[in-house]
Write an enzyme that holds these catalytic residues in place. Structure first.
Site, PDB file in Angstrom:
ATOM      1  CG  ASP A 188     -33.998 -68.555  74.702  1.00 18.51           C
ATOM      2  OD1 ASP A 188     -33.494 -67.858  73.848  1.00 18.51           O
ATOM      3  OD2 ASP A 188     -34.993 -69.458  75.319  1.00 18.51           O
ATOM      4  CB  SER A 189     -29.382 -68.004  71.889  1.00 20.24           C
ATOM      5  OG  SER A 189     -28.798 -67.169  72.380  1.00 20.24           O
ATOM      6  CD  GLU A 198     -33.846 -67.266  65.008  1.00 18.34           C
ATOM      7  OE1 GLU A 198     -34.222 -66.862  66.563  1.00 18.34           O
ATOM      8  OE2 GLU A 198     -33.196 -68.305  65.480  1.00 18.34           O
ATOM      9  CG  ASP A 216     -34.900 -64.146  74.781  1.00 14.18           C
ATOM     10  OD1 ASP A 216     -35.654 -63.281  73.722  1.00 14.18           O
ATOM     11  OD2 ASP A 216     -33.658 -65.453  74.469  1.00 14.18           O
ATOM     12  CE  LYS A 268     -35.507 -62.654  72.000  1.00 16.96           C
ATOM     13  NZ  LYS A 268     -35.822 -63.992  71.505  1.00 16.96           N
ATOM     14  CD  GLU A 282     -38.624 -68.293  70.639  1.00 17.72           C
ATOM     15  OE1 GLU A 282     -39.266 -69.064  70.171  1.00 17.72           O
ATOM     16  OE2 GLU A 282     -37.346 -67.871  71.239  1.00 17.72           O
TER      17      GLU A 282
HETATM   18  O1  KIV Z   1     -31.611 -66.118  72.251  1.00 24.86           O
HETATM   19  C1  KIV Z   1     -31.208 -65.398  71.279  1.00 24.86           C
HETATM   20  O2  KIV Z   1     -30.570 -65.310  71.327  1.00 24.86           O
HETATM   21  C2  KIV Z   1     -31.980 -65.183  70.341  1.00 24.86           C
HETATM   22  C3  KIV Z   1     -31.449 -64.080  69.253  1.00 24.86           C
HETATM   23  C4  KIV Z   1     -30.381 -64.006  68.755  1.00 24.86           C
HETATM   24  C5  KIV Z   1     -32.666 -63.174  68.607  1.00 24.86           C
HETATM   25  O3  KIV Z   1     -33.319 -64.839  70.595  1.00 24.86           O
END
Ligand code: KIV
Length: 275
Positions: free
Chosen positions: A50-51, A187, A89, A119, A121
């Site tokens: 989600d970055s 992280e 994510d 994934k 958090e």
């Molecule tokens: O959102 C992301 O890119 C991430 C990572 C780089 C671990 O969660």
């Protein structure tokens, strides 16, 4: 129904889980088909992180990322992946309220993108949800330490797990393992804590700014390619300076256009895509 038409089996979450104490797990993010094709050649696991909200869409944090954005980019990346394990994510607000909310959204992400796992958090407080998903056939990758979706509560993107906080982060990782996560992202932790958690849990740890003692490493692709001139996290080694190369190329193009040195129709966008 899966969005992909795979000929080759990709690595699965089970394959990644079996890499505990084996060869390091190589992971990168990708958000688009062309980058996914490149990353797939060298990586075991590709994350549609989600970055992408900050990297591609210019958002101030990942908090504003939506299900729609994750699904759209997940589909794009899935078209470029043939061998790596593909993880997408879950965005902020799509899983925290209750396990059945998480199941509905995780199932939608998997069904519409063809990824193999999601994934999410959070540590101990997400363990029940992780167990709920895993018991219903959805592989989950955990993420502890700095959890960027909680940036407002954490007060910034600071190193986590220093001093007494180390116990809490170690417990978070252990609870995710017990809940059935197939791997856990660590992280921004002190390196010794990354090494300690790696020794204590039985599934691979994937570090990002958590030292070399993890079972694998992940970076944001655009960071390691040097696509941003103004953003240099200390833990990211730049393997290229693509931002500078792109800026130079764009400046050279602008110079050509201004000087009247413009290519003919054989270089048009549709022409070059069709060949
Ligand atoms: O959102 C992301 O890119 C991430 C990572 C780089 C671990 O969660």
């Amino acid at each position: 129904m899966s969005a992909t038409t795979d000929q080759h089996p990709r690595l699965t979450p089970v394959d990644i889980q079996r890499r505990k104490s084996g060869p390091p797990v190589v992971c990168l993010t990708a958000y688009t088909t062309p980058m996914a094709r490149l990353v797939d050649q060298s990586c075991d696991l590709v994350l549609v992180g989600d970055s992408l909200g900050m990297v591609l869409h210019g958002l101030p944090s990942t908090v504003g990322v939506t299900m729609q954005m994750m699904i759209l980019h997940g589909q794009a990346v899935a078209r470029g992946i043939t061998q790596a394990c593909l993880v997408v994510d879950m965005p902020f607000g799509s899983y925290e309220a209750a396990p059945d909310q998480a199941f509905r959204n995780a199932a939608q992400i998997i069904a519409e993108t063809g990824c193999q796992a999601v994934k999410l958090e959070g540590g101990a407080h997400m363990a029940e949800t992780v167990r709920f998903l895993v018991d219903r056939g959805i592989p989950v990758m955990g993420h502890v330490g700095l959890t960027p979706q909680s940036v407002n509560a954490l007060g910034g993107y600071k190193v986590q797990g220093r001093g007494k906080e180390a116990e809490r982060v170690a417990r978070d990782a252990a609870m995710l393992e017990q809940a059935g996560a197939f791997a856990v992202v660590l992280e921004k932790l002190p390196a010794e804590l990354g090494t300690r958690i790696t020794a204590e849990i039985g599934v691979p740890t994937i570090g990002i700014g958590a030292g070399a003692g993890c079972d694998g490493q992940i970076l944001v692709l655009d960071d390691m390619l040097g696509l941003f001139a103004d953003f240099r996290p200390k833990f990211v080694r730049r393997y290229a300076e693509m931002g500078l190369t792109a800026a130079e190329a764009i400046a050279a193009y602008a110079e050509d256009v201004r000087a009247g040195r413009f290519p003919g129709p054989e270089h048009s966008f549709s022409e070059s895509r069709a060949t």
